[in-house]
Design a protein around this motif. Structure first.
Motif, PDB file in Angstrom:
ATOM      1  N   PRO A 371       0.843  -1.198   0.000  1.00 57.08           N
ATOM      2  CA  PRO A 371       0.000   0.000   0.000  1.00 57.08           C
ATOM      3  C   PRO A 371       0.878   1.247   0.000  1.00 57.08           C
ATOM      4  CG  PRO A 371       0.093  -0.934   2.205  1.00 57.08           C
ATOM      5  CD  PRO A 371       0.854  -1.875   1.311  1.00 57.08           C
ATOM      6  N   TYR A 372       0.527   2.230  -0.844  1.00 60.59           N
ATOM      7  CA  TYR A 372       1.331   3.446  -0.981  1.00 60.59           C
ATOM      8  C   TYR A 372       0.495   4.658  -0.574  1.00 60.59           C
ATOM      9  CZ  TYR A 372       4.426   0.458  -3.755  1.00 60.59           C
ATOM     10  OH  TYR A 372       5.257  -0.541  -4.183  1.00 60.59           O
ATOM     11  N   PRO A 373       0.550   5.070   0.687  1.00 60.32           N
ATOM     12  CA  PRO A 373      -0.346   6.122   1.161  1.00 60.32           C
ATOM     13  C   PRO A 373       0.230   7.535   1.135  1.00 60.32           C
ATOM     14  CG  PRO A 373       0.692   5.057   3.031  1.00 60.32           C
ATOM     15  CD  PRO A 373       1.249   4.392   1.797  1.00 60.32           C
ATOM     16  N   ASN A 376      -0.998  10.926  -0.963  1.00 66.31           N
ATOM     17  CA  ASN A 376      -2.070  10.287  -1.716  1.00 66.31           C
ATOM     18  C   ASN A 376      -3.416  10.618  -1.089  1.00 66.31           C
ATOM     19  OD1 ASN A 376      -3.513   8.633  -3.398  1.00 66.31           O
ATOM     20  ND2 ASN A 376      -2.532   6.732  -2.775  1.00 66.31           N
ATOM     21  N   ALA A 378      -6.593   9.017  -0.418  1.00 64.67           N
ATOM     22  CA  ALA A 378      -7.050   7.633  -0.420  1.00 64.67           C
ATOM     23  C   ALA A 378      -8.551   7.494  -0.618  1.00 64.67           C
ATOM     24  CB  ALA A 378      -6.648   6.953   0.890  1.00 64.67           C
ATOM     25  N   CYS A 397      -4.036   3.016  -3.063  1.00 69.15           N
ATOM     26  CA  CYS A 397      -3.854   2.477  -1.710  1.00 69.15           C
ATOM     27  C   CYS A 397      -5.211   1.941  -1.273  1.00 69.15           C
ATOM     28  CB  CYS A 397      -3.340   3.560  -0.762  1.00 69.15           C
ATOM     29  SG  CYS A 397      -2.681   2.930   0.803  1.00 69.15           S
ATOM     30  N   CYS A 400      -7.337   2.297   2.232  1.00 65.51           N
ATOM     31  CA  CYS A 400      -6.442   3.041   3.120  1.00 65.51           C
ATOM     32  C   CYS A 400      -7.106   4.303   3.666  1.00 65.51           C
ATOM     33  CB  CYS A 400      -5.163   3.439   2.384  1.00 65.51           C
ATOM     34  SG  CYS A 400      -4.125   2.043   1.915  1.00 65.51           S
ATOM     35  N   GLY A 402      -4.876   6.958   4.236  1.00 61.07           N
ATOM     36  CA  GLY A 402      -4.030   7.959   3.605  1.00 61.07           C
ATOM     37  C   GLY A 402      -2.930   8.444   4.522  1.00 61.07           C
ATOM     38  N   GLU A 403      -2.389   7.543   5.329  1.00 61.67           N
ATOM     39  CA  GLU A 403      -1.291   7.869   6.232  1.00 61.67           C
ATOM     40  C   GLU A 403      -0.337   6.687   6.285  1.00 61.67           C
ATOM     41  OE1 GLU A 403      -3.403   8.686   9.838  1.00 61.67           O
ATOM     42  OE2 GLU A 403      -3.494   6.583  10.428  1.00 61.67           O
ATOM     43  N   ASP A 406      -1.014   3.101   7.348  1.00 59.76           N
ATOM     44  CA  ASP A 406      -1.738   2.163   6.488  1.00 59.76           C
ATOM     45  C   ASP A 406      -0.903   0.923   6.183  1.00 59.76           C
ATOM     46  OD1 ASP A 406      -4.227   3.493   6.101  1.00 59.76           O
ATOM     47  OD2 ASP A 406      -3.275   4.870   4.686  1.00 59.76           O
ATOM     48  N   ARG A 410      -2.192  -2.798   7.049  1.00 58.24           N
ATOM     49  CA  ARG A 410      -2.347  -3.843   6.037  1.00 58.24           C
ATOM     50  C   ARG A 410      -1.686  -5.143   6.493  1.00 58.24           C
ATOM     51  NH1 ARG A 410      -3.259  -3.203   0.713  1.00 58.24           N
ATOM     52  NH2 ARG A 410      -4.622  -1.575   1.528  1.00 58.24           N
ATOM     53  N   CYS A 441      -0.451   9.551  -6.724  1.00 56.81           N
ATOM     54  CA  CYS A 441       0.149  10.357  -5.667  1.00 56.81           C
ATOM     55  C   CYS A 441       0.142  11.827  -6.064  1.00 56.81           C
ATOM     56  CB  CYS A 441       1.580   9.893  -5.386  1.00 56.81           C
ATOM     57  SG  CYS A 441       1.649   8.193  -4.797  1.00 56.81           S
TER      58      CYS A 441
END
Length: 451
Positions: A371-373, A376, A378, A397, A400, A402-403, A406, A410, A441
């Motif tokens: 996950p890439y928060p 981003n 989310a 993400c 998520c 958004g931090e 996350d 996960r 992002c």
């Protein structure tokens, strides 16, 4: 009653892999509820031109039981053992729960559960499945987890076929009832040449054997690396590989091209890089993301690479849950790899929060999540101009807030899913985000980089 074999509970194996990432793509629905022709990610439509729908494939927590359950679990501590070792160990858990397991003693009074468990022991007998060879008789405290039980390896036959082991448990609360669980133990001859690696079900770690002439000396390794662009950065550039090693990374994970017949363009340059890995002391995480569904290509690559002295593990599917790959594709690839090379674990990365977790995770010994928060939104995709929720959208993400937390959430979710399924717990590796300003992002989103 039969309980399923399972690994140690609540153990995390952590690695760090910075990553490059897709930019807002999606696979046409193949295992989802998607209407024909609707592009999806994690089973969900993500384009404004498509309506939302229930993607399906979600795991749900098991219902609460009115009666106590015994969750009897057993697994080898190490994923493989060598015939040069005299002893192995099993990790045994025997927890009383109200969610998973087999009904516990009917004559036991759960109203006094806590006090009656104090000082109580469960009796264990461990044998081969045919019950002709007794490996251990011992006791563990009732309602405990992660008990390590040593067993001898002398007399067991080494080979690629795993040994089936039967665990029998009796309780003083119902001495006439017997509980069972089965696991398998892989006992191999030492590798003829090259390396070997194995996972640890007790601590979630990874151990390597670097010298096949001394096949009892295993060393722990903490993986630290990122996905490296082979064609755009490392191909034909020994200086870039040397610079990579100088930054303290210990695993080289190059990403291949999309042609399964020529994943590295031409093999001479890649072979030269693998020779350099040995000089630099780096480990190889071999990536087959574009070819893992072609079992002929998989086997050919494994046969070519498996004797390399710095091979650590295989990597097959890259976000198969996001793309909606066939549910059995990762497991089929893993089986093909294990047939050709039982000495190194198989890994893959999952991207979705909760989409067919069980079938996809079955294809890995080590499970990654990405996950890439950072930077981003989310809840709304500025790339696709759609909201993101449980049934719609791709914000990069899935599920998520958004931090940065996350990522930890996960991993906790994946561990919880394994508990719901009574599945073997796998080492979990996080793939933190080390890029920004791309795709979903909105900001730079960079908290670490190498250049």
């Amino acid at each position: 009653m039969w309980g399923s074999g399972i690994g140690a509970a609540g153990v995390f194996g952590w690695g760090l892999l910075g990553a490059g990432r897709r930019v807002g793509n999606g696979g046409v629905g193949r295992v989802q509820n998607a209407p024909l022709g609707v592009e999806t990610w994690c089973g969900k439509a993500y384009k404004a031109s498509n309506a939302s729908f229930d993607p399906g494939g979600q795991l749900e927590p098991p219902p609460l039981s009115d009666v106590p359950l015994l969750d009897l679990q057993v697994a080898p501590r190490m994923s493989i053992y060598l015939s040069t070792e005299s002893q192995a160990s099993l990790i045994v858990s025997a927890a009383i729960t109200h969610t998973v397991g087999e009904p516990y003693c009917a004559e036991w009074d759960p109203s006094s559960e806590l006090t009656r468990m104090n000082g109580t022991s469960f009796r264990l007998t461990i044998t081969l499945l045919d019950r002709t060879t007794v490996l251990s008789t011992t006791s563990i405290a009732a309602n405990t987890t992660l008990n390590e039980i040593p067993i001898p390896l002398t007399g067991l036959k080494a080979g690629t076929t795993p040994q089936q082991i039967l665990l029998t448990l009796t309780s003083p609360h119902c001495p006439e009832t017997t509980f069972f669980s089965i696991t398998t133990l892989t006992l191999l001859p030492p590798p003829e040449n090259g390396s070997a690696a194995r996972t640890d079900a007790l601590h979630g770690g990874l151990h390597v054997l670097t010298d096949s002439s001394a096949p009892t000396t295993w060393e722990p390794i903490f993986p630290y690396s990122f996905y490296g662009d082979w064609g755009g950065h490392f191909a034909g550039s020994p200086s870039n590989l040397s610079a990579f090693a100088s930054h303290g990374f210990n695993i080289f994970h190059p990403t291949p091209g999309a042609d399964p017949s020529a994943p590295w363009g031409e093999w001479a340059s890649f072979d030269a890089a693998l020779d350099q890995l040995e000089e630099l002391g780096l480990w190889l995480m071999y990536d087959m993301r574009w070819s893992y569904k072609n079992l002929t290509a998989v086997t050919a690559q494994v046969e070519r690479i498996k004797h390399r002295k710095r091979l650590l593990l295989w990597y097959t599917a890259d976000e198969p849950d996001g793309w909606g790959d066939a549910l059995d594709a990762p497991l089929r690839a893993a089986d093909a790899i294990r047939t050709a090379d039982p000495y190194h674990p198989v890994s893959l990365v999952l991207n979705c929060a909760n989409f067919h977790f069980g079938p996809y995770a079955a294809g890995a010994d080590i499970l990654l999540t990405d996950p890439y928060p950072v930077g981003n939104n989310a809840s709304y995709s500025t790339l696709w101009d759609t909201p993101c929720n449980a049934t719609y959208g791709d914000c990069g993400c899935d599920g998520c807030i958004g931090e940065l937390k996350d990522v930890a959430r996960r991993m906790d979710m994946f561990r919880e899913y394994e508990g719901w399924m009574r599945a073997v717990e796998k080492p979990l590796w996080a793939v933190p985000q080390v890029f920004g300003g791309r795709g979903e992002c909105d900001g730079d989103g960079v908290f670490g980089a190498w250049g």
